[in-house]
Design a protein around this motif. Sequence first.
Motif, PDB file in Angstrom:
ATOM      1  N   PRO A 174      21.106  27.939  48.715  1.00 59.09           N
ATOM      2  CA  PRO A 174      22.414  28.116  48.086  1.00 59.09           C
ATOM      3  C   PRO A 174      22.907  29.560  48.159  1.00 59.09           C
ATOM      4  O   PRO A 174      22.170  30.498  47.859  1.00 59.09           O
ATOM      5  N   PHE A 175      24.145  29.739  48.556  1.00 63.61           N
ATOM      6  CA  PHE A 175      24.792  31.046  48.556  1.00 63.61           C
ATOM      7  C   PHE A 175      26.012  30.996  47.643  1.00 63.61           C
ATOM      8  O   PHE A 175      26.875  30.134  47.796  1.00 63.61           O
ATOM      9  N   ARG A 176      26.041  31.911  46.687  1.00 65.15           N
ATOM     10  CA  ARG A 176      27.172  31.970  45.761  1.00 65.15           C
ATOM     11  C   ARG A 176      28.275  32.846  46.348  1.00 65.15           C
ATOM     12  O   ARG A 176      28.014  33.925  46.875  1.00 65.15           O
ATOM     13  N   GLY A 177      29.498  32.366  46.247  1.00 63.43           N
ATOM     14  CA  GLY A 177      30.656  33.138  46.668  1.00 63.43           C
ATOM     15  C   GLY A 177      31.533  33.445  45.455  1.00 63.43           C
ATOM     16  O   GLY A 177      31.984  32.531  44.769  1.00 63.43           O
ATOM     17  N   ASP A 178      31.735  34.733  45.190  1.00 64.03           N
ATOM     18  CA  ASP A 178      32.548  35.155  44.043  1.00 64.03           C
ATOM     19  C   ASP A 178      33.945  35.531  44.523  1.00 64.03           C
ATOM     20  O   ASP A 178      34.104  36.309  45.476  1.00 64.03           O
ATOM     21  N   TYR A 179      34.936  34.996  43.852  1.00 66.68           N
ATOM     22  CA  TYR A 179      36.325  35.318  44.168  1.00 66.68           C
ATOM     23  C   TYR A 179      36.879  36.339  43.187  1.00 66.68           C
ATOM     24  O   TYR A 179      36.467  36.398  42.019  1.00 66.68           O
ATOM     25  N   LEU A 180      37.835  37.120  43.666  1.00 66.45           N
ATOM     26  CA  LEU A 180      38.723  37.878  42.801  1.00 66.45           C
ATOM     27  C   LEU A 180      40.043  37.120  42.758  1.00 66.45           C
ATOM     28  O   LEU A 180      40.306  36.250  43.596  1.00 66.45           O
ATOM     29  N   VAL A 181      40.880  37.425  41.793  1.00 71.84           N
ATOM     30  CA  VAL A 181      42.230  36.862  41.743  1.00 71.84           C
ATOM     31  C   VAL A 181      43.236  37.986  41.555  1.00 71.84           C
ATOM     32  O   VAL A 181      42.958  38.980  40.863  1.00 71.84           O
ATOM     33  N   LEU A 182      44.374  37.844  42.213  1.00 71.13           N
ATOM     34  CA  LEU A 182      45.460  38.786  41.981  1.00 71.13           C
ATOM     35  C   LEU A 182      46.068  38.549  40.593  1.00 71.13           C
ATOM     36  O   LEU A 182      46.187  37.390  40.165  1.00 71.13           O
ATOM     37  N   LYS A 183      46.410  39.609  39.922  1.00 68.81           N
ATOM     38  CA  LYS A 183      47.123  39.453  38.657  1.00 68.81           C
ATOM     39  C   LYS A 183      48.444  38.732  38.924  1.00 68.81           C
ATOM     40  O   LYS A 183      49.053  38.917  39.984  1.00 68.81           O
ATOM     41  N   PRO A 184      48.881  37.898  37.984  1.00 72.57           N
ATOM     42  CA  PRO A 184      50.081  37.081  38.234  1.00 72.57           C
ATOM     43  C   PRO A 184      51.291  37.883  38.699  1.00 72.57           C
ATOM     44  O   PRO A 184      52.046  37.421  39.571  1.00 72.57           O
ATOM     45  N   GLU A 185      51.467  39.064  38.156  1.00 77.07           N
ATOM     46  CA  GLU A 185      52.650  39.861  38.520  1.00 77.07           C
ATOM     47  C   GLU A 185      52.547  40.448  39.927  1.00 77.07           C
ATOM     48  O   GLU A 185      53.509  41.040  40.431  1.00 77.07           O
ATOM     49  N   LYS A 186      51.388  40.284  40.585  1.00 78.68           N
ATOM     50  CA  LYS A 186      51.198  40.826  41.935  1.00 78.68           C
ATOM     51  C   LYS A 186      51.120  39.730  43.004  1.00 78.68           C
ATOM     52  O   LYS A 186      50.956  40.039  44.190  1.00 78.68           O
ATOM     53  N   CYS A 187      51.256  38.500  42.615  1.00 79.42           N
ATOM     54  CA  CYS A 187      51.102  37.400  43.573  1.00 79.42           C
ATOM     55  C   CYS A 187      52.214  37.356  44.618  1.00 79.42           C
ATOM     56  O   CYS A 187      52.062  36.705  45.663  1.00 79.42           O
ATOM     57  N   TYR A 188      53.312  38.068  44.362  1.00 80.40           N
ATOM     58  CA  TYR A 188      54.406  38.093  45.321  1.00 80.40           C
ATOM     59  C   TYR A 188      53.987  38.749  46.639  1.00 80.40           C
ATOM     60  O   TYR A 188      54.645  38.579  47.674  1.00 80.40           O
ATOM     61  N   MET A 189      52.892  39.477  46.657  1.00 76.74           N
ATOM     62  CA  MET A 189      52.466  40.183  47.865  1.00 76.74           C
ATOM     63  C   MET A 189      51.879  39.257  48.925  1.00 76.74           C
ATOM     64  O   MET A 189      51.683  39.661  50.065  1.00 76.74           O
TER      65      MET A 189
END
Length: 422
Positions: free
Chosen positions: A239-254
């Motif tokens: 098993p390999f774990r993959g960790d995600y980051l998320v853009l803050k909602p106000e930056k999703c326009y990028m």
Amino acid sequence: STFDVAVVGAGIVGLASARELVRRHPSLAFAVLEKEKELAHHQSGHNSGVIHSGIYYKPGSLKAKLCVQGAALCYEYCDQKGIPYKQCGKLIVAVEQDEIPRLKTLYERGLQNNVRGLKLIGAKEIKAKEPFCRGLMALDSPYTGIVNYKQVAQSYAEDFQEAGGTILTNFEVTNMEMAKESSSESEDGKYVEFLCVLVWFFFPQGEEIYCRHIVTCAGLYSDRLAEISGCSPEPRIVPFRGDYLVLKPEKCYMVKGNIYPVPNPQFPFLGFHFTPRMDGSVWLGPNAVLAFKREGYKLFDFSTGDFLDAVTYSGLWKLVLTNLSYGLSEMYRACFLSAQVKQLQKFIPEVTINDVLRGPSGVRAQALDSDGNLVDDFVFDGGSGDIGSRILHVRNAPSPAATSSLAIAKMIADEVKRRFDL
């Protein structure tokens, strides 16, 4: 409690396969056995949600064939069922000169795989499609999309049940053995052999069902179920774990669509990418580090059995020693947010550490052979003897298995008919 075929595992591949089987054989009795209380709880519910187009995979491989077919079937199915999706496209972006030849090779590979609408674009066209993205050249895949695969899997389950199939949750398969059960349909009073599937929970007396045949689609536990049935222990699941980051909602326009790096040929499933989601969020990543638990989605999740199973496997050590520096860099990025952001800034320089948050994680069931080679394609397996001859194991169904689920299901149904003479 008696069925003609039991499918073990209610992930998207297991549910798609069960759905296809009951549609082809409506007079037979089918069951899906799932150890969790809900469906699509693990890999199917922890992926990025991308409908892949089939660019990356070796021409002629099952991955390539099933992905291209599966993507078309996925879009068609979602249209029929009213499941929302977005065909937002994908750019595979070269940011360094030495990546351009690999990008062109990908383009040729995509054409050989009959991927629709592919074209190479330059820096100005990249900006037109993704205003915040920088790059020298990109491969534009307009038919790549996004969907909520857990919703798709739930729809498969509804189709299966409406066709007469039975789904049993909280049913963990821990043993398989042969049993003899009197057949009520037998006019001569003879006994009919059945395969008995047991579940033990936390006490000696377990629930049991009887079935003539079994299809396993067990993902992270596919190797263990194969061993229970007396089949080969290879390939092993690490098993390999993959960790995600998320853009803050106000930056999703990028980010408008999927933005991917040119893949490393040795590890094509790695590389930070930007993935818009159906809920409007944008996931960034993932990395890939060894998980100390097969279903360990958090940093400190640990299972002694899973850990020892991985670190005592010679194939893992061969993989680690061959790719030590790459593995250490992945571990470093997993620990330090700034290192992950640095990777993202290669594509969107405006992204800063203040624009991101730590997000969800998934665990990839990576099949590995004893020589330390990553098993890249689908692996289907059976065995011999009373039990093994009655089982079809889906030993490895790597990404893009979710995209390919309906195409995989057709192939599994064909194989079930051939092996079991349904």
